[in-house]
Design a protein around this motif. Structure first.
Motif: not given
Lengths: 334, 334
Positions: B125-126, B147, B156, B187, B189
């Motif tokens: 998520t990150k 990501q 991604y 986050d 994305s």
DNA sequence: TTGTAAGCGTTATCAC
DNA sequence: GTGATAACGCTTACAA
């Protein structure tokens, strides 16, 4: 890739590798050495190689988890529960996704049988002779989730009563023309038990079972859609539908809505599952909540107990957990 | 538990264990012996112990998969894709469920780092400095899913354009008062890129960005509900809402419906996700479909390629796959 | 084409 | 409390 091993650590700490091993395991080490070793291990970030350990001890700290379809809400919540529970004890889980293929279930039972895992948690849809015969030949713990079985510890849902309660809910509202949309009875829990609940509820209220009100399909929304169409296009039309799963029910609702029927005014509908969908359709679907995550947790818990009897795995521990359910009465019935 | 091992097989077949090993691996065995061995192995159902093999060869045939929350539709479909793909090559997957905790992500990266797996597929998520620093110290392949990152092969979604397209859809319908409900920009994305798409779409149409139309919460329906309430209770009310996830959008829809707003007559709403929910709410939610299962499959595929370069893992293979999306235009916008 | 023997990184046994 | 040493089941040089 340089692997730092127990011998390196021993050298650095100025002791033998046996002492390091003891430090890591039973802890039988003098305070002086304990401190030295601790320091070295911290500074090197040394971790014993689990394969070497497994080879020697036959303990892998791995649980094999067999699921019918990981991408379903049900299975993924069960897995979440298992994972949460067993990770507390340092276990990891190996996922086997069978995509609803019995052959793959057997295949993975075989794979897990021979090596790799300390126990198997099997989320089953049916338990055939073939399943049971290979399961019997496995010498380490097996826990079954989602089916009740005599032979193994299991965590299951009370499908019979959930179904019966749901149908009684309709009967209590005065309904007598209640249709049933189910699935194959090979699936003991969903197919067989839920059907039995339906029939017994009718019986209890002196309502005769009608063949035309009984339909069987698969778990898809499509199936629900089609079978609702069948029901509503025959001479005798139901005034209520009980479907064995939310997807089926939602599919049926879609047909009914498409055809201009008002739910619940013209027809009531309910099911079992309490999926996310059931909470957002219009009207909100009356359904039974099953505790999937809890099922996973309990299954993991039983497995941990079985594995803990370090006097060796005892086939005598046969905990069976009936998880119950909670009726979610919403707006799709009247 | 009696384990039949390679030595037993060798004795039964009247050859040395090296010959058995060769039979199992490179196949360098005379026809005569091959047949004998085959017969013995079939009749005994012998399977080499994978831990012994792993200890010797450093190959485990295991892929570690780190997911933020296995019980979400997104993650479980990605896992299904990975599982389908790698199982073709005889690999199994070890699941690490982090329950959205960054600490656990780090912890599992550490666990997998030291042993146990041949590669890691990380559904992120990150990617913080901390993540990257430990990932850099890992000496076997890592594939990132969900990501975009320079440093690792990744699969991604095109969050920027999906978001931009969605907002342009609204702009093309004549909307100018378009609100945005997002999540933390940590986050990248979902939080950052989708916001960027929103802003750039507005810019492209010469619509000025209004602070009051920009809300930030979490991924829950509750959050959507509350933020929709905020939006509709301020002086300046939007005529359209773009939410970064289906859950948020559905929560918002619930608020709007509860308050008597007609969707899409009074207000339009759309989002990204194409969850099951989005297809069953009323009206059906306009959203963007992401290919999660494909993402998993592609991620698995890349991993298999990386592992196949048996000349040793080459850091040079840096395949990056942009998966695209498909707009699902349904009835929630006008 | 085959067998012998060494070695992978641990833990378990036993003597000290 | 500690350290040699054997053993777990397999692969892989190397020699035959």
């Amino acid at each position: 890739m340089i692997i730092i091993n127990i011998i390196e650590i021993a050298k650095l700490a100025g002791v033998s590798k046996s002492t390091i091993s003891r430090y890591l395991n039973d802890g039988y080490v003098s305070d002086k050495n304990r401190l030295k070793i601790q320091k070295i291990i911290n500074s090197t970030a040394y971790k014993p190689l689990c394969h070497a350990k497994a080879l020697r001890t036959k303990i892998t700290n791995l649980i094999g988890v067999i699921v019918p379809k990981i991408s379903t809400e049900t299975a993924s919540r069960v897995v979440e529960g298992i994972s949460n529970e067993v990770s507390k004890y340092g276990y990891d889980i190996l996922i086997a996704n069978t995509n609803l293929s019995v052959d793959k279930e057997i295949k993975y039972l075989e794979i897990f049988k021979n090596n790799q895992v300390d126990g198997i948690i099997f989320m089953a849809t049916k338990l055939t002779e073939k399943h049971l015969s290979i399961m019997d030949s496995i010498e380490f713990p097996i826990v079954v989730i989602a089916q009740k079985t005599e032979n193994y510890p299991c965590v299951y849902y009370d499908d019979y009563n959930a179904s019966k309660d749901m149908v009684k809910l309709l009967l209590n509202k005065g309904h007598r023309e209640i249709a049933f949309i189910g699935v194959t009875e090979e699936d003991i829990s969903v197919g067989f038990e839920r059907k039995r609940g339906y029939i017994d509820a009718l019986k209890e209220y002196g309502v005769s079972y009608k063949e035309e009100f009984f339909k069987k399909g698969d778990f898809s929304m499509d199936s629900g859609y089609k079978l609702a169409a069948e029901l509503m296009n025959q001479n005798e039309k139901p005034k209520a539908i009980f479907a064995v799963s939310d997807s089926i029910a939602v599919g049926a609702m879609q047909y009914l809505t498409d055809m201009g029927y008002k739910i619940p005014e013209d027809i009531s509908i309910c099911s079992i599952g309490d999926s996310k969908m059931s909470r957002v359709v219009t009207p909100k679907l009356t359904t039974a909540h099953y505790f999937h995550k809890t099922a996973g947790e309990k299954g993991g818990e039983i497995m941990m107990e079985l594995l803990n009897k370090n006097s060796g795995y005892s086939k005598k521990i046969m905990k069976k957990i009936n998880l119950g359910y909670r009726l979610e009465i919403r707006n799709s019935i009247k």
